[in-house]
Design a protein around this motif. Structure first.
Motif, PDB file in Angstrom:
ATOM      1  N   VAL A 179       0.774   5.410   0.298  1.00  0.00           N
ATOM      2  CA  VAL A 179      -0.059   6.570   0.597  1.00  0.00           C
ATOM      3  C   VAL A 179       0.611   7.783  -0.019  1.00  0.00           C
ATOM      4  O   VAL A 179       1.795   8.022   0.216  1.00  0.00           O
ATOM      5  CB  VAL A 179      -0.184   6.743   2.123  1.00  0.00           C
ATOM      6  CG1 VAL A 179      -1.058   7.948   2.444  1.00  0.00           C
ATOM      7  CG2 VAL A 179      -0.728   5.482   2.763  1.00  0.00           C
ATOM      8  N   LEU A 213      10.143   8.551  -2.827  1.00  0.00           N
ATOM      9  CA  LEU A 213       9.655   9.482  -3.860  1.00  0.00           C
ATOM     10  C   LEU A 213       8.998  10.677  -3.196  1.00  0.00           C
ATOM     11  O   LEU A 213       8.351  10.553  -2.156  1.00  0.00           O
ATOM     12  CB  LEU A 213       8.651   8.764  -4.767  1.00  0.00           C
ATOM     13  CG  LEU A 213       9.234   7.621  -5.597  1.00  0.00           C
ATOM     14  CD1 LEU A 213       8.137   6.978  -6.438  1.00  0.00           C
ATOM     15  CD2 LEU A 213      10.365   8.115  -6.494  1.00  0.00           C
ATOM     16  N   TYR A 252      -7.662  13.990   2.484  1.00  0.00           N
ATOM     17  CA  TYR A 252      -6.377  14.662   2.335  1.00  0.00           C
ATOM     18  C   TYR A 252      -5.381  13.878   1.477  1.00  0.00           C
ATOM     19  O   TYR A 252      -4.460  14.418   0.928  1.00  0.00           O
ATOM     20  CB  TYR A 252      -5.730  14.906   3.707  1.00  0.00           C
ATOM     21  CG  TYR A 252      -6.485  15.899   4.530  1.00  0.00           C
ATOM     22  CD1 TYR A 252      -6.495  17.240   4.171  1.00  0.00           C
ATOM     23  CD2 TYR A 252      -7.205  15.499   5.639  1.00  0.00           C
ATOM     24  CE1 TYR A 252      -7.209  18.168   4.919  1.00  0.00           C
ATOM     25  CE2 TYR A 252      -7.913  16.420   6.397  1.00  0.00           C
ATOM     26  CZ  TYR A 252      -7.917  17.758   6.034  1.00  0.00           C
ATOM     27  OH  TYR A 252      -8.611  18.663   6.764  1.00  0.00           O
ATOM     28  N   LYS A 253      -5.568  12.576   1.434  1.00  0.00           N
ATOM     29  CA  LYS A 253      -4.547  11.761   0.805  1.00  0.00           C
ATOM     30  C   LYS A 253      -5.151  10.735  -0.133  1.00  0.00           C
ATOM     31  O   LYS A 253      -6.313  10.360   0.000  1.00  0.00           O
ATOM     32  CB  LYS A 253      -3.744  11.032   1.890  1.00  0.00           C
ATOM     33  CG  LYS A 253      -3.034  12.008   2.811  1.00  0.00           C
ATOM     34  CD  LYS A 253      -2.094  11.312   3.738  1.00  0.00           C
ATOM     35  CE  LYS A 253      -1.386  12.371   4.585  1.00  0.00           C
ATOM     36  NZ  LYS A 253      -0.492  11.779   5.569  1.00  0.00           N
ATOM     37  N   LYS A 311       1.158  11.885  -0.686  1.00  0.00           N
ATOM     38  CA  LYS A 311       1.045  13.120   0.094  1.00  0.00           C
ATOM     39  C   LYS A 311      -0.110  13.973  -0.407  1.00  0.00           C
ATOM     40  O   LYS A 311      -0.461  13.942  -1.581  1.00  0.00           O
ATOM     41  CB  LYS A 311       2.340  13.923  -0.020  1.00  0.00           C
ATOM     42  CG  LYS A 311       3.459  13.306   0.790  1.00  0.00           C
ATOM     43  CD  LYS A 311       4.678  14.200   0.821  1.00  0.00           C
ATOM     44  CE  LYS A 311       5.788  13.502   1.607  1.00  0.00           C
ATOM     45  NZ  LYS A 311       7.108  13.977   1.259  1.00  0.00           N
ATOM     46  N   SER A 312      -0.674  14.764   0.483  1.00  0.00           N
ATOM     47  CA  SER A 312      -1.654  15.752   0.038  1.00  0.00           C
ATOM     48  C   SER A 312      -0.895  16.740  -0.837  1.00  0.00           C
ATOM     49  O   SER A 312       0.285  17.005  -0.618  1.00  0.00           O
ATOM     50  CB  SER A 312      -2.266  16.450   1.246  1.00  0.00           C
ATOM     51  OG  SER A 312      -1.279  17.109   1.976  1.00  0.00           O
ATOM     52  N   SER A 331       9.123   4.598  -1.163  1.00  0.00           N
ATOM     53  CA  SER A 331       8.838   5.474  -0.029  1.00  0.00           C
ATOM     54  C   SER A 331       9.675   6.752  -0.081  1.00  0.00           C
ATOM     55  O   SER A 331       9.364   7.724   0.585  1.00  0.00           O
ATOM     56  CB  SER A 331       9.034   4.747   1.296  1.00  0.00           C
ATOM     57  OG  SER A 331      10.261   4.088   1.314  1.00  0.00           O
ATOM     58  N   VAL A 372      -4.684   6.793  -1.522  1.00  0.00           N
ATOM     59  CA  VAL A 372      -4.063   5.523  -1.153  1.00  0.00           C
ATOM     60  C   VAL A 372      -4.051   4.612  -2.370  1.00  0.00           C
ATOM     61  O   VAL A 372      -5.086   4.416  -3.018  1.00  0.00           O
ATOM     62  CB  VAL A 372      -4.839   4.853   0.002  1.00  0.00           C
ATOM     63  CG1 VAL A 372      -4.230   3.501   0.331  1.00  0.00           C
ATOM     64  CG2 VAL A 372      -4.846   5.746   1.227  1.00  0.00           C
ATOM     65  N   HIS A 378      -4.886  -0.200  -7.400  1.00  0.00           N
ATOM     66  CA  HIS A 378      -6.242   0.139  -6.981  1.00  0.00           C
ATOM     67  C   HIS A 378      -6.175   1.475  -6.243  1.00  0.00           C
ATOM     68  O   HIS A 378      -5.498   1.611  -5.236  1.00  0.00           O
ATOM     69  CB  HIS A 378      -6.745  -0.986  -6.060  1.00  0.00           C
ATOM     70  CG  HIS A 378      -8.053  -0.684  -5.431  1.00  0.00           C
ATOM     71  ND1 HIS A 378      -8.173  -0.046  -4.218  1.00  0.00           N
ATOM     72  CD2 HIS A 378      -9.315  -0.922  -5.861  1.00  0.00           C
ATOM     73  CE1 HIS A 378      -9.447   0.090  -3.913  1.00  0.00           C
ATOM     74  NE2 HIS A 378     -10.161  -0.430  -4.885  1.00  0.00           N
ATOM     75  N   ASP A 438       4.020   9.410   0.821  1.00  0.00           N
ATOM     76  CA  ASP A 438       4.095   9.672   2.257  1.00  0.00           C
ATOM     77  C   ASP A 438       4.599   8.446   3.001  1.00  0.00           C
ATOM     78  O   ASP A 438       5.461   8.539   3.844  1.00  0.00           O
ATOM     79  CB  ASP A 438       2.693  10.037   2.747  1.00  0.00           C
ATOM     80  CG  ASP A 438       2.742  10.737   4.074  1.00  0.00           C
ATOM     81  OD1 ASP A 438       3.461  11.735   4.170  1.00  0.00           O
ATOM     82  OD2 ASP A 438       2.093  10.281   5.029  1.00  0.00           O
ATOM     83  N   GLN A 439       4.029   7.301   2.696  1.00  0.00           N
ATOM     84  CA  GLN A 439       4.497   6.082   3.331  1.00  0.00           C
ATOM     85  C   GLN A 439       4.088   4.870   2.519  1.00  0.00           C
ATOM     86  O   GLN A 439       3.155   4.915   1.736  1.00  0.00           O
ATOM     87  CB  GLN A 439       3.995   5.961   4.769  1.00  0.00           C
ATOM     88  CG  GLN A 439       2.505   6.136   4.930  1.00  0.00           C
ATOM     89  CD  GLN A 439       2.111   6.002   6.389  1.00  0.00           C
ATOM     90  OE1 GLN A 439       2.647   5.173   7.102  1.00  0.00           O
ATOM     91  NE2 GLN A 439       1.170   6.800   6.823  1.00  0.00           N
ATOM     92  N   ILE A 446       0.849  -1.177   0.000  1.00  0.00           N
ATOM     93  CA  ILE A 446       0.000   0.000   0.000  1.00  0.00           C
ATOM     94  C   ILE A 446       0.889   1.232   0.000  1.00  0.00           C
ATOM     95  O   ILE A 446       1.836   1.316   0.781  1.00  0.00           O
ATOM     96  CB  ILE A 446      -0.896   0.009   1.256  1.00  0.00           C
ATOM     97  CG1 ILE A 446      -1.968  -1.068   1.128  1.00  0.00           C
ATOM     98  CG2 ILE A 446      -1.523   1.371   1.464  1.00  0.00           C
ATOM     99  CD1 ILE A 446      -2.663  -1.359   2.422  1.00  0.00           C
TER     100      ILE A 446
END
Lengths: 333, 333, 333, 333
Positions: free
Chosen positions: C4, C56, C35-36, C6-7, C54, C38, C29, C60-61, C2
């Protein structure tokens, strides 16, 4: 205390330092080597600031020969200290303390149910948090004074003495009927709190800070004992490390080491150390095998709905099984 | 927040968990993989206990997507916070705060002498300890209330605003005229103290705990800010590590990282981080180059006779040279 | 896996990343939050570089959902692996391996004396160092090839299979008759050595690196197994931490955790973990209670004259007592 | 070396120990204190096993007075060592080495493009990985011998000397034309590799192990130097710590400390230390300000498509800007 001077130290610098050390009541024994000078400091070095000395430009390293803790030191008190709350609730020497209960007190029904269950399984103390240290200000902070009231009701119902955490000296009056006051890991070096607890006449369960050395932990015990309260129980609860896989690393060698350095009893908290209910059993057994004087285990009748730390709580049935296995290990050894 | 369920989770367990999450006001988005099920939790997850969730038997791992801190979060407050005490004493944004002074206040002469010297060298704040957290109860504990009086005299003599550490909420009244209240590393998670400071109207300089993660540090700032006091200065002062060669490891990457995560100013304390006066200069320069909003440096007119932490203090002359070099680096960049 | 975002990520950046991920054979997917964003990555993510992703700027994570190890993974191999060297020398499942012997082989008399003593006390394997990893080039480096010859004589005399450490792939031919090849902590990520050992048909005892996470340790096992050699024994031997009081911190929670993650057997070395003979007994008992599949204990007939690591060696008599106590704990549980 | 004996040591034990120490060629100076006896060991203590001594039952603690490293020790070699590869590529003393290039060599076009770009920006060495240490056996392992060929082409095209990592002594012949051989963090204590490199006549760039102390790092340098090769460059690249927020903690105090202990040049790798391209600039500037003799920075023309560690690579343009800022800081100081 031994101070090694750097090569290149001038005679004047050396003399200056010796004069300063002598002014602090120490006699100084000088031995000159090929490259370095070694000073042996004889007398009461407990007041010498080791960091100051080792930071001086001419000083290479400083070694303390006598430990800086006295009241907690086994050298001056060879017998095990036994903390005795009731005839059946003792910790230390050959007495094993089994402290169990929920992370947080949530309701009268909850705390009484858990208290009865852990008593039936062999617990000798009931634990439960009324004031809770939480990383986030938005998390549940505990029931506070009401939580202590409920613990006292559970005590009345079961006869189990209670252990609960204090987070501020301003709450001390609320702890008048508490049997054992716990100092949490985050407050292990809250020295003002320790001083205050040194003036009260109750056993203190002192948890190891997340990155506290064993000597620092003993110095924190010393803060309490220096105030006159010699009833301190040391608690290993895991230290911070680099692997994100468990919350903390349970340092079980701390058990024999603390017992060697100090006469105070040592208990282990496998619940906070691992943060995972399924690891409580193996770590509780390991702690017992390593010679711990007791265990502190989180038990909740409904871990999934626990308001905090449910992840690390075992059910009463699991606790009963763990208590039995711990007794088996202790009997075998 | 995303929760990954273990393979082997039954449909009933899954439903049970989803029901429980929904009861907490979250909507749950389920996506089934070959081996595992992933739950996306949408809504206000700041009240969800991440430890509880990740400790459940059926849960493999939990990832927080939104940070648990709000007031300190740059996302909701993109501009740099500037802490402004006087026209010349500001920290944050393009304002560089130079905080200097002795570890402990020892006498009026000492604190005034150092205050004048550091002011002349460009310091914008005077620091000095009145209440001192010491590992040993037998070490000098600071002058207490009298120390604060002497700091105020030095302030009167130089115009420098003062920064000094609080160790207990019971001392709060003594800090009425202090300009910036410091929370030490050992109290970074003394939550009752943080809550109290959240209710006072003064800048708080919050030091990072010895083994605190950056997120924990920001959560401690959040404790203060949640109470209404948004004037928080973050201070990196070294973290605990495995090499006995320095007292701590100064984590300078914390400077750009904290500034990215938060709008609060970040200062660096190279004195406590290294514990050695000769390392203060290179680490002060490095901190400035890394983008710190200020420095906190121990300065003593007679480090060898300092009552505590003399090892890490520089002399006023050394400080003047460091201040100049720091200014050179800042101008160059 | 997964990811996530960044905003503030633009639609173009998002598309660009998704195109790149798709090019690596993954289906992506997308789920948009307040805000974010996924991204759920489905397919064979074992080849995706998690660090790259991670790092880039827009990410974010990143969370890995499936473990990156396969051969070592219990999920794909639910039964315990049993390493079977002889009818009586087995490790894994319900078979407890008791590996004992001196840190270094020093002479035929020494190794044979110790071998007979530990066999009599119940050891199932003989250990002894021929090639020794020493921090200093000026310390004794082991007897090398001759040491292996002497181990084989001790094996002939007692029937005990032998375990000894390899330090370089250039020595591999010397290990032709060794029963179990040990990879030391310092070589846990000597990947060229691991690859070579993956091609040999002998059990490998893999020690955890001083600051290796459990997942890194399993990835090192995976290096060996990917080459075709599935006979790997994992060995917890203490990790580096901040307290200078013991050499390492023995991480006993690693035992149940490794057994949960992997089907490979897990043994514990309390001698290297603590560096002190007097701590071997409590830590050996604790390891057995925690569920270890075996122990590796240093035994020397004359620890004070041992050429290396005498400090952590127990005498044959002490070993016999420890072996008995360990058996008692195992029987009790 | 100083050994402190425990209180309670008998005269016979004491004599026994002194006899044993004398047999190793040391003279022993005994000083009796109130509780403890202190032994001063005079002579060549570099061969005494400090762990053995401190582990003896009667020994409380042992302190080394002279460092165990000799060739690397500034005490015996006060002038800075300068590693000189060409007239313009020097590291040490006042010579700043700027080593730049991609994590992995991927193609002739890639390595030559990056080489030209970094040369234009002021780099004095080209780095690039041909053999790559990867946590997972399933990750890209580098181009191997072909990668070295491509590096040599880039060297021919630009004149930049090349730095590349060796992972096994069996590859040594492939490094005949490499200018500087790198030993990675995971191999810092691969002693057999270090010994071999001690016999070759090329500069060695030695990276600090993830949890290596400064003294251990210097002992690894000593392994190389003891073999006759005195051209060692020390490289700080971050150490392992508890905060998952960055990959490692860059320990910049290591720069002044290593330069104090040793005459060898010290460079810093901000790319691996932080694992994030956006942190490379602040940490590079901080390293320069702290007095580093050089920097090692990962540069990739297309970080998002880099086969490994793209996350921490900066673009050639970013590198040029960083190189300029570093030069500014160095000129200012």
């Amino acid at each position: 205390m031994i101070a090694v001077l750097k090569s290149g130290t001038t005679a004047a610098q050396k003399e200056n330092l010796i004069k300063w050390l002598s002014a602090q009541g120490l006699s100084v024994h000088v031995s000159e080597g090929e490259y370095k000078t070694v000073l042996g400091l004889i007398g009461d070095t407990s007041k010498i600031d080791m960091d100051l000395l080792s930071g001086l430009e001419i000083v290479d390293q400083v070694t303390r020969i006598s430990e800086p803790f006295k009241s907690a030191n086994r050298k001056f008190h060879p017998e095990d200290t036994v903390i005795s709350v009731t005839d059946t609730a003792k910790i230390g020497g050959s007495n094993f303390g089994l402290i169990a209960g929920p992370c947080s007190v949530e309701s009268e029904e909850q705390i009484c149910t858990v208290a009865k269950a852990v008593k039936a399984a062999g617990a000798t103390f009931l634990r439960g948090g009324a004031f809770k240290p939480r990383t986030s200000p938005y998390d549940f902070q505990g029931m506070g004074a009401e939580g202590i009231e409920l613990l006292l009701k559970a005590k009345a119902a079961t006869g189990l003495p209670i252990v609960t955490e204090i987070m501020s000296i301003s709450h001390i009056d609320l702890f008048a009927d508490v049997d054992v006051i716990q100092v949490g890991a985050r407050n292990m070096q809250n020295f003002e709190l320790l001083k205050q607890l040194g003036r009260c006449n109750k056993p203190i369960l002192l948890k190891r800070g997340m990155s506290a050395t064993l000597k620092e932990m003993l110095m924190s015990a010393e803060y309490i004992m220096a105030g006159g309260n010699e009833q301190v129980i040391l608690c290993e609860r895991g230290i911070r490390s680099f692997d994100p896989y468990t919350r903390n690393v349970l340092d079980l060698a701390a058990v024999p080491l603390l017992k060697e350095l100090s006469h105070l009893p040592v208990v282990v908290d496998p619940s906070h150390a691992t943060g995972a209910a399924r690891l409580v059993r193996p770590m509780a057994l390991a702690a017992a095998a390593a010679g711990a004087n007791g265990l502190m285990i989180e038990v909740h009748n409904d871990p999934m709905h626990a308001l905090c730390d449910g992840a690390q709580s075992v059910t009463p049935d699991q606790f009963a099984e763990i208590a039995k296995a711990v007794a088996t290990v202790r009997t075998a050894l």
